[in-house]
Design a protein around this motif. Structure first.
Motif, PDB file in Angstrom:
ATOM      1  N   LEU A   1       0.832  -1.207   0.000  1.00 31.39           N
ATOM      2  CA  LEU A   1       0.000   0.000   0.000  1.00 31.39           C
ATOM      3  C   LEU A   1       0.868   1.259   0.000  1.00 31.39           C
ATOM      4  O   LEU A   1       0.558   2.249  -0.682  1.00 31.39           O
TER       5      LEU A   1
ATOM      6  N   GLY B   1      -3.620  -0.053  -6.010  1.00 29.66           N
ATOM      7  CA  GLY B   1      -4.056   0.126  -4.632  1.00 29.66           C
ATOM      8  C   GLY B   1      -5.454  -0.419  -4.393  1.00 29.66           C
ATOM      9  O   GLY B   1      -5.726  -1.050  -3.367  1.00 29.66           O
TER      10      GLY B   1
ATOM     11  N   LEU C   1      -4.006   2.304   4.474  1.00 28.30           N
ATOM     12  CA  LEU C   1      -4.955   2.279   3.367  1.00 28.30           C
ATOM     13  C   LEU C   1      -5.512   3.675   3.094  1.00 28.30           C
ATOM     14  O   LEU C   1      -5.578   4.120   1.946  1.00 28.30           O
TER      15      LEU C   1
END
Length: 217
Positions: A124, A136, A160
């Protein structure tokens, strides 16, 4: 490092653990010359085939900024583990080589390795560093399928959110953020900084005030 050389002067032969800690010392001291000397000694003793030693060599060269050396060690490992794969991918990510990190991640998965939480975090970060939002999103979906986000790990969640922020998709960052039950200060800070970076000052202030009031409550 001084103790290491004194030990040898007294005729005491270093073992695997000795080499591992001395390699760490070279990495922290930024001593490439001594690191290469150690590497040579390790090869002479045929200890480079030991997974822990191999990983330590990779990590040392990464800390010294010698990614080509780290890759050479990785390529010669007789047995590549999830730890060694994570170490080299993390190294490329930390050194700004996001494309190379993602290439190795895909290669690792193709070879049959199942990524763990640490590996996903590295991936990520690489996606965010090169603003590869499509990759992603794929990683995000894969993590959801495997239940990593259901564990509500703030470390995974903040990485994230940060990936989407760096890729310029605040809507997706907000979507991840809003679905989380537990939000720590790191997660709030990632979202607030994202608003600031993209010129949403009012939203940043609103989040900051909401977070402050929530803590008081």
């Amino acid at each position: 490092l001084s103790c290491f050389y004194q030990m040898q002067f007294q005729g005491i032969s270093p073992d695997v653990v000795t080499f591992i800690y001395t390699l760490k010392a070279c990495g922290k001291q930024g001593s490439l010359v001594k690191g290469e000397e150690l590497h040579s000694k390790i090869v002479k003793k045929a200890l480079e085939i030991q997974p822990l030693v191999g990983n330590s060599l990779i990590n040392m060269y990464i800390k010294l900024g010698c990614l080509c050396h780290a890759q050479q060690v990785f390529d010669t490992l007789p047995l590549r583990t999830l730890v060694s794969c994570t170490t080299i991918i993390s190294g490329y990510t930390e050194c700004g080589e996001g494309k190379k990190a993602l290439y190795l991640f895909d290669k690792m998965e193709y070879s049959g390795f199942a990524p763990d939480q640490v590996m996903y975090i590295c991936c990520l970060k690489a996606c965010g560093s090169i603003q590869d939002i499509e990759k992603g999103r794929k990683v995000h979906l894969d993590m959801m399928k495997k239940g990593f986000l259901l564990r509500d790990s703030c470390i995974v969640a903040s990485t994230l959110v940060d990936m989407y922020v760096k890729c310029g998709s605040l809507a997706e960052a907000e979507n991840v953020f809003n679905k989380l039950v537990h939000k720590d200060v790191v997660l709030w800070t990632v979202l607030i900084s994202g608003y600031v970076e993209h010129g949403y000052g009012e939203k940043a202030l609103h989040c900051s005030l909401f977070h402050t009031n929530a803590k008081r409550g």
